[in-house]
Scaffold this motif. Structure first.
Motif, PDB file in Angstrom:
ATOM      1  N   MET A  53       0.843  -1.206   0.000  1.00  0.00           N
ATOM      2  CA  MET A  53       0.000   0.000   0.000  1.00  0.00           C
ATOM      3  C   MET A  53       0.877   1.256   0.000  1.00  0.00           C
ATOM      4  O   MET A  53       0.653   2.190   0.758  1.00  0.00           O
ATOM      5  CB  MET A  53      -0.967  -0.004   1.179  1.00  0.00           C
ATOM      6  CG  MET A  53      -1.931  -1.167   1.181  1.00  0.00           C
ATOM      7  SD  MET A  53      -2.965  -1.315  -0.292  1.00  0.00           S
ATOM      8  CE  MET A  53      -4.133  -0.006  -0.074  1.00  0.00           C
ATOM      9  N   ALA A  54       1.886   1.243  -0.852  1.00  0.00           N
ATOM     10  CA  ALA A  54       2.834   2.348  -0.947  1.00  0.00           C
ATOM     11  C   ALA A  54       2.476   3.260  -2.109  1.00  0.00           C
ATOM     12  O   ALA A  54       2.514   2.852  -3.270  1.00  0.00           O
ATOM     13  CB  ALA A  54       4.246   1.803  -1.123  1.00  0.00           C
ATOM     14  N   GLY A  55       2.105   4.492  -1.766  1.00  0.00           N
ATOM     15  CA  GLY A  55       1.828   5.506  -2.781  1.00  0.00           C
ATOM     16  C   GLY A  55       3.133   6.099  -3.284  1.00  0.00           C
ATOM     17  O   GLY A  55       4.229   5.660  -2.921  1.00  0.00           O
ATOM     18  N   LYS A  56       3.023   7.131  -4.090  1.00  0.00           N
ATOM     19  CA  LYS A  56       4.182   7.746  -4.735  1.00  0.00           C
ATOM     20  C   LYS A  56       5.225   8.232  -3.729  1.00  0.00           C
ATOM     21  O   LYS A  56       6.414   7.912  -3.845  1.00  0.00           O
ATOM     22  CB  LYS A  56       3.701   8.907  -5.604  1.00  0.00           C
ATOM     23  CG  LYS A  56       4.754   9.527  -6.451  1.00  0.00           C
ATOM     24  CD  LYS A  56       4.144  10.609  -7.337  1.00  0.00           C
ATOM     25  CE  LYS A  56       5.194  11.226  -8.236  1.00  0.00           C
ATOM     26  NZ  LYS A  56       4.606  12.243  -9.114  1.00  0.00           N
ATOM     27  N   GLU A  57       4.771   8.989  -2.706  1.00  0.00           N
ATOM     28  CA  GLU A  57       5.715   9.547  -1.730  1.00  0.00           C
ATOM     29  C   GLU A  57       6.363   8.470  -0.868  1.00  0.00           C
ATOM     30  O   GLU A  57       7.572   8.474  -0.655  1.00  0.00           O
ATOM     31  CB  GLU A  57       5.007  10.562  -0.838  1.00  0.00           C
ATOM     32  CG  GLU A  57       4.622  11.831  -1.552  1.00  0.00           C
ATOM     33  CD  GLU A  57       3.888  12.805  -0.655  1.00  0.00           C
ATOM     34  OE1 GLU A  57       3.937  12.652   0.581  1.00  0.00           O
ATOM     35  OE2 GLU A  57       3.250  13.713  -1.209  1.00  0.00           O
ATOM     36  N   GLU A  58       5.555   7.541  -0.374  1.00  0.00           N
ATOM     37  CA  GLU A  58       6.079   6.480   0.479  1.00  0.00           C
ATOM     38  C   GLU A  58       7.038   5.582  -0.301  1.00  0.00           C
ATOM     39  O   GLU A  58       8.082   5.164   0.209  1.00  0.00           O
ATOM     40  CB  GLU A  58       4.947   5.642   1.063  1.00  0.00           C
ATOM     41  CG  GLU A  58       5.430   4.613   2.070  1.00  0.00           C
ATOM     42  CD  GLU A  58       4.296   3.839   2.723  1.00  0.00           C
ATOM     43  OE1 GLU A  58       3.121   4.215   2.565  1.00  0.00           O
ATOM     44  OE2 GLU A  58       4.600   2.848   3.402  1.00  0.00           O
TER      45      GLU A  58
END
Length: 97
Positions: free
Chosen positions: A22-27
Motif C-alpha cells: 500500500m505504498a503511494g508515490k511519496e512512500e
C-alpha cells in the motif's frame, strides 16, 4: 490473501486480510520501493456482489477488512478479487462455514 467466512444465524461474517505494501508515490520514493497499492476489492457469492470497496495508498500495509451480509448459506463460496494500481488482479475463494 486470507479469507475467513462464517455463517451465524442469517448473517455471514467475512474477515479478509490482504497482502500489499500500500505504498503511494511519496512512500515508495522514501522507502525506495516500487509504487504499489490495491485500488479495488470485490466480494461475490455466485454472481451477486455482496461487498466492494475502492481503496488507495491511504490504507496501511496489508489491510484488514471485516464485513457482514445476508443471503448466503453454508457451503456457498465467497470469491474475492482485488485490482492494484498497475491493473494486476488477484483472486481467492473460500467456502462459507
Amino acid at each position: 490473501m486470507k479469507i475467513k467466512a462464517k455463517l451465524t444465524g442469517d448473517e455471514t461474517e467475512i474477515k479478509l486480510l490482504l497482502e500489499s505494501p500500500m505504498a503511494g508515490k511519496e512512500e515508495a520514493a522514501t522507502k525506495k520501493i516500487e509504487e504499489s497499492y490495491i485500488t479495488h476489492i470485490t466480494a461475490k457469492v455466485g454472481t451477486a456482489v455482496v461487498w466492494e470497496a475502492s481503496t488507495g495508498p491511504f490504507l496501511s500495509k496489508d489491510p484488514y477488512f471485516m464485513f457482514k451480509f445476508k443471503g448466503a448459506k453454508a457451503g456457498d463460496k465467497i470469491v474475492v478479487e482485488t485490482v492494484d494500481n498497475k491493473g494486476k488482479t488477484e483472486k481467492a475463494e473460500e467456502a462459507i462455514k
